[in-house]
Design a protein around this motif. Structure first.
Motif, PDB file in Angstrom:
ATOM      1  N   MET A 103     -52.472  91.990  38.102  1.00  0.00           N
ATOM      2  CA  MET A 103     -52.193  90.534  38.064  1.00  0.00           C
ATOM      3  C   MET A 103     -50.593  90.366  38.110  1.00  0.00           C
ATOM      4  N   THR A 104     -49.989  91.153  37.348  1.00  0.00           N
ATOM      5  CA  THR A 104     -48.509  91.313  37.288  1.00  0.00           C
ATOM      6  C   THR A 104     -47.828  91.683  38.565  1.00  0.00           C
ATOM      7  N   LEU A 105     -48.523  92.847  39.456  1.00  0.00           N
ATOM      8  CA  LEU A 105     -48.172  92.955  40.536  1.00  0.00           C
ATOM      9  C   LEU A 105     -48.034  91.797  41.661  1.00  0.00           C
ATOM     10  N   TRP A 106     -49.210  91.145  41.545  1.00  0.00           N
ATOM     11  CA  TRP A 106     -49.143  90.038  42.580  1.00  0.00           C
ATOM     12  C   TRP A 106     -48.045  88.961  42.242  1.00  0.00           C
ATOM     13  N   PHE A 107     -47.760  88.925  41.202  1.00  0.00           N
ATOM     14  CA  PHE A 107     -46.702  88.043  40.564  1.00  0.00           C
ATOM     15  C   PHE A 107     -45.258  88.651  41.119  1.00  0.00           C
ATOM     16  N   VAL A 108     -45.137  89.767  41.017  1.00  0.00           N
ATOM     17  CA  VAL A 108     -43.948  90.375  41.318  1.00  0.00           C
ATOM     18  C   VAL A 108     -43.693  90.265  42.804  1.00  0.00           C
TER      19      VAL A 108
ATOM     20  N   ALA B 214     -45.110  87.939  44.761  1.00  0.00           N
ATOM     21  CA  ALA B 214     -44.894  86.454  45.228  1.00  0.00           C
ATOM     22  C   ALA B 214     -43.322  86.061  44.916  1.00  0.00           C
ATOM     23  N   LEU B 215     -42.745  86.893  43.882  1.00  0.00           N
ATOM     24  CA  LEU B 215     -41.439  86.506  43.712  1.00  0.00           C
ATOM     25  C   LEU B 215     -40.236  86.995  44.538  1.00  0.00           C
ATOM     26  N   MET B 216     -40.832  88.389  45.072  1.00  0.00           N
ATOM     27  CA  MET B 216     -40.001  89.001  46.077  1.00  0.00           C
ATOM     28  C   MET B 216     -40.112  88.232  47.226  1.00  0.00           C
TER      29      MET B 216
ATOM     30  N   VAL C 185     -40.655  84.825  47.899  1.00  0.00           N
ATOM     31  CA  VAL C 185     -39.840  83.922  47.698  1.00  0.00           C
ATOM     32  C   VAL C 185     -38.429  83.971  47.817  1.00  0.00           C
ATOM     33  N   ALA C 186     -37.934  85.324  47.145  1.00  0.00           N
ATOM     34  CA  ALA C 186     -36.647  85.557  47.121  1.00  0.00           C
ATOM     35  C   ALA C 186     -36.061  85.900  48.599  1.00  0.00           C
ATOM     36  N   ALA C 187     -36.914  86.663  49.199  1.00  0.00           N
ATOM     37  CA  ALA C 187     -36.673  86.835  50.495  1.00  0.00           C
ATOM     38  C   ALA C 187     -36.802  85.616  51.601  1.00  0.00           C
ATOM     39  N   ILE C 188     -37.564  84.700  51.344  1.00  0.00           N
ATOM     40  CA  ILE C 188     -37.551  83.669  52.249  1.00  0.00           C
ATOM     41  C   ILE C 188     -36.148  82.524  51.732  1.00  0.00           C
ATOM     42  N   PHE C 189     -35.701  82.612  50.918  1.00  0.00           N
ATOM     43  CA  PHE C 189     -34.561  81.938  50.319  1.00  0.00           C
ATOM     44  C   PHE C 189     -33.472  82.708  50.754  1.00  0.00           C
ATOM     45  N   ALA C 190     -33.200  83.980  50.828  1.00  0.00           N
ATOM     46  CA  ALA C 190     -32.125  84.758  51.395  1.00  0.00           C
ATOM     47  C   ALA C 190     -32.083  84.282  52.802  1.00  0.00           C
TER      48      ALA C 190
END
Length: 76
Positions: free
Chosen positions: A1-6, A8-10, A12-17
């Motif tokens: 579960m934590t792996l999927w959250f990481v 997803a966060l990565m 979102v960060a790549a899309i924002f960058a």
């Protein structure tokens, strides 16, 4: 579960960058920057001539060409 959250966060960060610089590109003023560059080039010719890097004939020819481009950029 934590792996999927990481992941997803990565993602979102790549899309924002990627999207952030693209959204800022419309705000730049491209017309005035050419005028500044040509004025700096005219000052550089004076410095080069004072330093003995170029001669008077080359400096005059360069000034004429840069002045022509400066006038064309200022009209736009």
């Amino acid at each position: 579960m934590t792996l999927w959250f990481v992941f997803a966060l990565m993602t979102v960060a790549a899309i924002f960058a990627v999207l952030w610089p693209l959204s800022r590109s419309g705000r730049t003023d491209g017309g005035g920057s050419e005028v500044v560059v040509y004025r700096d080039q005219l000052a550089e010719i004076d410095r080069d001539m004072a330093g003995g890097i170029i001669g008077a004939a080359e400096a005059d020819a360069a000034r004429i060409e840069i002045s022509r481009r400066l006038l064309a950029a200022a009209d736009q």
